[in-house]
Design a protein around this motif. Structure first.
Motif, PDB file in Angstrom:
ATOM      1  N   THR A  68      96.203 -23.920 -85.103  1.00 24.76           N
ATOM      2  CA  THR A  68      96.115 -25.261 -84.523  1.00 24.76           C
ATOM      3  C   THR A  68      97.508 -25.670 -84.046  1.00 24.76           C
ATOM      4  OG1 THR A  68      96.569 -26.378 -86.619  1.00 24.76           O
ATOM      5  CG2 THR A  68      94.240 -25.883 -86.105  1.00 24.76           C
ATOM      6  N   LYS A  69      97.584 -26.794 -83.350  1.00 29.27           N
ATOM      7  CA  LYS A  69      98.877 -27.239 -82.821  1.00 29.27           C
ATOM      8  C   LYS A  69      99.886 -27.517 -83.929  1.00 29.27           C
ATOM      9  CE  LYS A  69      97.812 -32.114 -82.596  1.00 29.27           C
ATOM     10  NZ  LYS A  69      97.764 -33.310 -81.806  1.00 29.27           N
ATOM     11  N   ASP A  70      99.412 -27.855 -85.123  1.00 32.58           N
ATOM     12  CA  ASP A  70     100.321 -28.139 -86.230  1.00 32.58           C
ATOM     13  C   ASP A  70     100.896 -26.875 -86.866  1.00 32.58           C
ATOM     14  OD1 ASP A  70      99.858 -30.870 -85.910  1.00 32.58           O
ATOM     15  OD2 ASP A  70      98.079 -30.781 -87.200  1.00 32.58           O
ATOM     16  N   GLU A  71     100.314 -25.719 -86.568  1.00 28.91           N
ATOM     17  CA  GLU A  71     100.759 -24.461 -87.163  1.00 28.91           C
ATOM     18  C   GLU A  71     101.701 -23.667 -86.269  1.00 28.91           C
ATOM     19  OE1 GLU A  71      96.864 -23.427 -89.859  1.00 28.91           O
ATOM     20  OE2 GLU A  71      96.721 -23.087 -87.697  1.00 28.91           O
ATOM     21  N   ILE A  72     101.929 -24.173 -85.045  1.00 25.79           N
ATOM     22  CA  ILE A  72     102.792 -23.471 -84.099  1.00 25.79           C
ATOM     23  C   ILE A  72     103.751 -24.447 -83.417  1.00 25.79           C
ATOM     24  CG2 ILE A  72     101.159 -21.601 -83.616  1.00 25.79           C
ATOM     25  CD1 ILE A  72     100.265 -23.100 -81.129  1.00 25.79           C
ATOM     26  N   LEU A  73     104.808 -23.894 -82.881  1.00 22.27           N
ATOM     27  CA  LEU A  73     105.751 -24.656 -82.054  1.00 22.27           C
ATOM     28  C   LEU A  73     105.851 -23.970 -80.704  1.00 22.27           C
ATOM     29  CD1 LEU A  73     108.673 -25.336 -84.559  1.00 22.27           C
ATOM     30  CD2 LEU A  73     107.026 -26.982 -83.690  1.00 22.27           C
ATOM     31  N   ALA A  74     105.640 -24.724 -79.640  1.00 20.87           N
ATOM     32  CA  ALA A  74     105.754 -24.186 -78.286  1.00 20.87           C
ATOM     33  C   ALA A  74     107.222 -23.997 -77.939  1.00 20.87           C
ATOM     34  CB  ALA A  74     105.087 -25.134 -77.297  1.00 20.87           C
ATOM     35  N   THR A  75     107.536 -22.923 -77.235  1.00 26.24           N
ATOM     36  CA  THR A  75     108.922 -22.665 -76.842  1.00 26.24           C
ATOM     37  C   THR A  75     109.177 -22.995 -75.375  1.00 26.24           C
ATOM     38  OG1 THR A  75     108.498 -20.387 -76.183  1.00 26.24           O
ATOM     39  CG2 THR A  75     109.083 -20.776 -78.518  1.00 26.24           C
ATOM     40  N   GLY A  76     108.108 -23.108 -74.582  1.00 25.88           N
ATOM     41  CA  GLY A  76     108.274 -23.348 -73.157  1.00 25.88           C
ATOM     42  C   GLY A  76     108.568 -22.084 -72.376  1.00 25.88           C
ATOM     43  N   ARG A  77     108.678 -20.956 -73.067  1.00 22.64           N
ATOM     44  CA  ARG A  77     108.985 -19.677 -72.419  1.00 22.64           C
ATOM     45  C   ARG A  77     107.688 -18.906 -72.168  1.00 22.64           C
ATOM     46  NH1 ARG A  77     112.234 -15.036 -75.393  1.00 22.64           N
ATOM     47  NH2 ARG A  77     111.243 -13.357 -74.257  1.00 22.64           N
ATOM     48  N   ILE A  78     107.376 -18.656 -70.919  1.00 24.73           N
ATOM     49  CA  ILE A  78     106.170 -17.936 -70.540  1.00 24.73           C
ATOM     50  C   ILE A  78     106.480 -16.438 -70.513  1.00 24.73           C
ATOM     51  CG2 ILE A  78     104.354 -17.660 -68.810  1.00 24.73           C
ATOM     52  CD1 ILE A  78     104.410 -20.444 -70.122  1.00 24.73           C
TER      53      ILE A  78
END
Length: 152
Positions: A68-78
């Protein structure tokens, strides 16, 4: 990158037929993400709507885990990929090829890549019918060739 922005914009306006609003995606396809529990990185190979929230398919060490969104952090790197873009995106109206023409339209509520092929999460059973706590009873992952686009 343009296709990814389109996916995010389309999700914002998507409203399933039963009247709920689906929030924006927090992670793009192929985006590198940090997995908080394992303190390592993976990348998003798909996402689907489940139990009122987005669930992300994260490829990690030759396996796919759900987060879920609470278990990950987005890096913005594709991350670069060799898989073509999906034929359908979140919110596209489709019908199952195998169903008779009287069957109702369905919405694409998720996409996932596996073995270099896209699979689409569609709801085949209305939530207003017999309620169930098992998500598998209402949703199905289907191949691109099993769907036909509905033009509105």
């Amino acid at each position: 990158m343009t296709e990814q922005i389109t996916l995010l914009e389309r999700c914002w306006y998507l409203s399933p037929p039963w009247g709920l609003e689906i929030p924006r995606l927090g992670v793009n396809l192929w985006e590198r993400v940090y997995l908080r529990a394992s303190r390592t990185f993976g990348y998003c190979s798909g996402f689907g709507w489940s139990k009122g929230e987005w669930v992300y398919f994260i490829e990690f060490e030759n396996d796919v885990i759900l987060a879920t969104k609470d278990e990950i952090l987005a890096t913005g790197r594709i991350e670069p990929n060799t898989v073509r873009n999906p034929a359908y995106v979140i919110g596209d109206r489709v019908m199952l090829v195998s169903n008779p023409p009287t069957t109702k339209q369905r919405l694409v509520l998720g996409v996932q890549v596996a073995d270099s092929a896209w699979y689409y999460l569609v709801e085949w059973r209305s939530p207003t019918l017999v309620p169930t706590s098992i998500i598998c009873d209402r949703f199905s992952l289907v191949r691109e060739k099993d769907l036909v686009r509905v033009n509105v």
